[in-house]
Design a protein around this motif. Sequence first.
Motif, PDB file in Angstrom:
ATOM      1  N   ASP A  76       0.828  -1.215   0.000  1.00  0.00           N
ATOM      2  CA  ASP A  76       0.000   0.000   0.000  1.00  0.00           C
ATOM      3  C   ASP A  76       0.858   1.259   0.000  1.00  0.00           C
ATOM      4  OD1 ASP A  76      -2.427  -1.486   0.135  1.00  0.00           O
ATOM      5  OD2 ASP A  76      -2.136  -1.745   2.299  1.00  0.00           O
ATOM      6  N   ALA A  77       2.111   1.128  -0.391  1.00  0.00           N
ATOM      7  CA  ALA A  77       3.034   2.257  -0.345  1.00  0.00           C
ATOM      8  C   ALA A  77       2.705   3.299  -1.410  1.00  0.00           C
ATOM      9  CB  ALA A  77       4.464   1.762  -0.537  1.00  0.00           C
ATOM     10  N   ASP A  78       3.165   4.524  -1.164  1.00  0.00           N
ATOM     11  CA  ASP A  78       3.045   5.571  -2.183  1.00  0.00           C
ATOM     12  C   ASP A  78       3.828   5.129  -3.422  1.00  0.00           C
ATOM     13  OD1 ASP A  78       1.816   6.882  -0.116  1.00  0.00           O
ATOM     14  OD2 ASP A  78       3.528   8.169   0.358  1.00  0.00           O
ATOM     15  N   PRO A  79       3.258   5.233  -4.595  1.00  0.00           N
ATOM     16  CA  PRO A  79       3.901   4.654  -5.787  1.00  0.00           C
ATOM     17  C   PRO A  79       5.133   5.404  -6.276  1.00  0.00           C
ATOM     18  CG  PRO A  79       1.887   5.812  -6.385  1.00  0.00           C
ATOM     19  CD  PRO A  79       1.928   5.792  -4.886  1.00  0.00           C
ATOM     20  N   ASN A  80       5.313   6.656  -5.889  1.00  0.00           N
ATOM     21  CA  ASN A  80       6.388   7.458  -6.468  1.00  0.00           C
ATOM     22  C   ASN A  80       7.654   7.505  -5.618  1.00  0.00           C
ATOM     23  OD1 ASN A  80       5.201   8.849  -4.404  1.00  0.00           O
ATOM     24  ND2 ASN A  80       5.261  10.853  -5.400  1.00  0.00           N
ATOM     25  N   ILE A  81       7.809   6.608  -4.662  1.00  0.00           N
ATOM     26  CA  ILE A  81       8.993   6.614  -3.808  1.00  0.00           C
ATOM     27  C   ILE A  81      10.165   6.040  -4.599  1.00  0.00           C
ATOM     28  CG2 ILE A  81       9.987   5.800  -1.641  1.00  0.00           C
ATOM     29  CD1 ILE A  81       7.143   5.515  -0.571  1.00  0.00           C
ATOM     30  N   PRO A  82      11.275   6.756  -4.689  1.00  0.00           N
ATOM     31  CA  PRO A  82      12.404   6.287  -5.514  1.00  0.00           C
ATOM     32  C   PRO A  82      12.862   4.869  -5.192  1.00  0.00           C
ATOM     33  CG  PRO A  82      12.739   8.574  -4.909  1.00  0.00           C
ATOM     34  CD  PRO A  82      11.525   8.118  -4.156  1.00  0.00           C
ATOM     35  N   ILE A  83      13.016   4.541  -3.915  1.00  0.00           N
ATOM     36  CA  ILE A  83      13.548   3.221  -3.578  1.00  0.00           C
ATOM     37  C   ILE A  83      12.573   2.111  -3.942  1.00  0.00           C
ATOM     38  CG2 ILE A  83      12.707   2.967  -1.188  1.00  0.00           C
ATOM     39  CD1 ILE A  83      15.568   2.037  -0.461  1.00  0.00           C
ATOM     40  N   LEU A  84      11.266   2.414  -3.930  1.00  0.00           N
ATOM     41  CA  LEU A  84      10.268   1.423  -4.322  1.00  0.00           C
ATOM     42  C   LEU A  84      10.374   1.139  -5.821  1.00  0.00           C
ATOM     43  CD1 LEU A  84       7.862  -0.390  -3.712  1.00  0.00           C
ATOM     44  CD2 LEU A  84       6.359   1.612  -3.967  1.00  0.00           C
TER      45      LEU A  84
END
Length: 939
Positions: A920-928
């Motif tokens: 459910d993480a924010d989609p725009n996180i660089p490490i993701l």
Amino acid sequence: MASRASGQASLVGIELGHYRIVEKIGAGGMGEVYRARDEHLDRDVAIKVLPPGTLIDESARKHFHKEALILSQLNHPNVATIHDFDTQQGVDFLVMEYIPGITLNVKLAGGPLPEKEVLHLGVQLAEGLAAAQEHGIVHRDLKPGNLQVASDGRLKIMDFGLAKLRRPVTASAATESFSETQAMAGTLPYMAPEQLLGGEVDARTDIHDAGAVLYEMATGQRPFGKLEHAQLISAILQQAPSPPGQLNPQVSSELEWIIGKCLEKEPENRYQSAKELAIDLRRLLTPSAVRSVEAPVAGRKLWKVLVPAALLLVAAIAGTLYFRSRQATTHLTDKDIIVLSDFGNKTGEPVFDDTLRQGLSAQLEQSPFLSLLSDERIAQTLALMAQPKDARLTRELAHEVCQRTASAATIEGSISSLGSQYVVGLKAVNCRSGDVLTNEQTTATGKEQVLKALGEAATKMREKLGESLASVQKYDAPADNVTTPSLEALQAYSLGYQAMEERQDYAAAVPLFQRATSLDPNFAMAYARLGATYGNLGESTRSAENTRKAYELRERVSEREKFYIASHYEHWVTGNLEAARKTYELWAQTYPRDDIPPGNLRSIYGVLGDYDKALARAQEAMKLDPGSGINYGLLVWAYLQVNRLDEARATAQEAQAHNLDNPQIHFSLYGIDFLQHDAAGMEREAAGLMGKRGWEEDMLAIESDAAAYGGQFAKARELTRRASDSAQRADEKETAASYEAEAAVRGALVGNMSQAKQQAQAALALSTGVNVEAWSAIALGLAGYAPQSTRLAADLAKRFPEDTIVQFEYLPMIHAAAALQSGSANKAIEALAPAAPYELGSIGVGSLYPVYLRGDAYLAAHQGSAAAAEFQKILDHAWVVLNEPIGALAHLGLARAYAMQGDTAKGKSAYQDFLTLWKDADPNIPILKQAKAEYAKLQ
């Protein structure tokens, strides 16, 4: 409806859900008990099942379920704890804690027990019954076979199969057949007369049964001996058993009287509650208690035996001599506890209210010999008495608190005016007998001399109560030094102390301590308490300023207060944890009954990562003051940090059951719920602290960590903003800044570099506190702003040259962060070397961050195996890391390490673990984005 087939064999070896049956350990009409292994939690449990060999109808199953429901209401150290109730493979079973040891009937096979052991077990039995009675539960089947005794002497009440909740007697109950009563309501010969007659049972029924158990412990024989069934019933209904003293001459008359009162035929003549029984047994167990046999009510004999008149005369003479000898004893022992009452103020001057008691407390606390009941324990006891926690402790209330806590004596103070003079009186009273131990009275020539006169009276009383002259002379600082010559300053200090210690309302305590220091700028302990209060609010700079002032004035205080000030100075100002540890150890040796040293040593060992020693110290503090909510909070947290979650939760529930709830317990329960993936529990604990001044912002910050752990950084930033705003409204700028600095590190770790820089600089604009500068510097280093990070490191090194955390954790992390960002992996690894001895500790606002940075450095150096070991270290200490975001990121680090080693299978598994946590993480996180791309390459 049958739940099991007739003739079913033993269950040993089968599995009921995730419980593996190991061995049979007991059996009876209401069920069989097995030892089993809980495969999920890797622990032994006791499992009770309905008896095999019979058809179990629905009513029996409901009765069995009722036992589980009754047990679920109870949470007490002397009552078996229930874990679960279920049906598997047609078997109905309830799961309870497994208590290694023997039943009391096995213990009694060797004959009567020593009286001290009878009292020790009896107190536990009575206290367990009291807990049941508070929930309206009547056991109805107390007997040695239903009492488990562990090897360390702990007693647990077992088998609530016949228990019932109290209800009005109905016609059907009154006409219940005698055979049914025998089968369903107790065990001969422990049953009370009303049980045998099928009458109403209540708490007093269990009192009778407990008396029968005490009788057997004291004599080695059951009440009424070995009479046949019909004779036994007749004996119970018609008469009392022989006095225990006839069977065992070693039984004291006091214990004999207590047992006799329990076994009275008429319920109204017995103890009316188990709490009353516990108080009398505990008094007898306490060495300092003045023990006496109360005279029977006129016209009533406790034991149905004839006593010749000559013997009665001898007994009367002996009793008179006994009381005279006890009245002549005025000395206390170094094991006794004293309760201070509030002063009776007959002057009409309010300045003496909430003042003289605090002054007397400070004077007596100089003594290593005397021990005062803590104000927190007093507040807890008042609550149990249905009194306000802050009720004025009158002579009568102090006397009752003294009895309920098994303390030895009260000291009652008074002040009255005589023209321009004031008369100060002190009286020590034995709270068991009411005997006056000693009196002191002094006269002050004016108001400004009252505290000095009080100090002189306290010194004289210490020697008369049994303290050696050498001790009195060694530990006897002048009254003006121990507190203050200003009554107004002492009054403000007293109110601040109440807010700080009794209510843990640190925000409310601050202005009161500030007023005390403004009225007397030389009031050392007021500065010290103000420093401790600021420390609890997260304001380290203000804490250090005030603690430093106290340290400069330390030669004006008592020996105990010197320990308090010096240890806090080393702990929180210089940060030299080894020096602080040594001071706490010396304090504990000098004042062995003071619970502050072990409590604060727990904190030091936690910072150093030695969690087993931290737990031992928390247990020690709890033993010294078991009525302290603060000590309960320390113990719950210590259990959590060694992954003993069941004990942590049970301890928290015990504290709450005793009205000793406190914020630390809510934080700990939140951590346990997080580890057990109980979102509803986390929400419940968070809600419990919302709106509470000084605690709401901390809970918001913790919730922010939890959101970041799941990759929800937008939510985390909002929660951080709310936490920061709440702290700033409370004028806690350093606390607010620490939230921002921690958030900056989180952002840098996941690649949000510009945002990390903004948050770090926002934090530094609010405060330059040690934690704020350190975490801001780490964030700036990771984000590529090395010059500013380096300047902050130099400032920290200069300002805190002795600080253990700064020198061995913060500075290594700052230098490593800058080296990582510049591409110097080996320099980062080298920079982190000094942190190795402390890297598992709980520091500042995070835990195991040096380990995480070292893992990243090993990845950058292409040392996959070494990196995997570091990230695995984090996963192996999940109960220390809790909801810190590195707990989730360690899965990604481990995946990268495995992939680097060419272990595709393990790498894919670790990537999947991380992506599941961040589903459910924010989609725009660089490490993701990087993690998803890396995972795709392994497919």
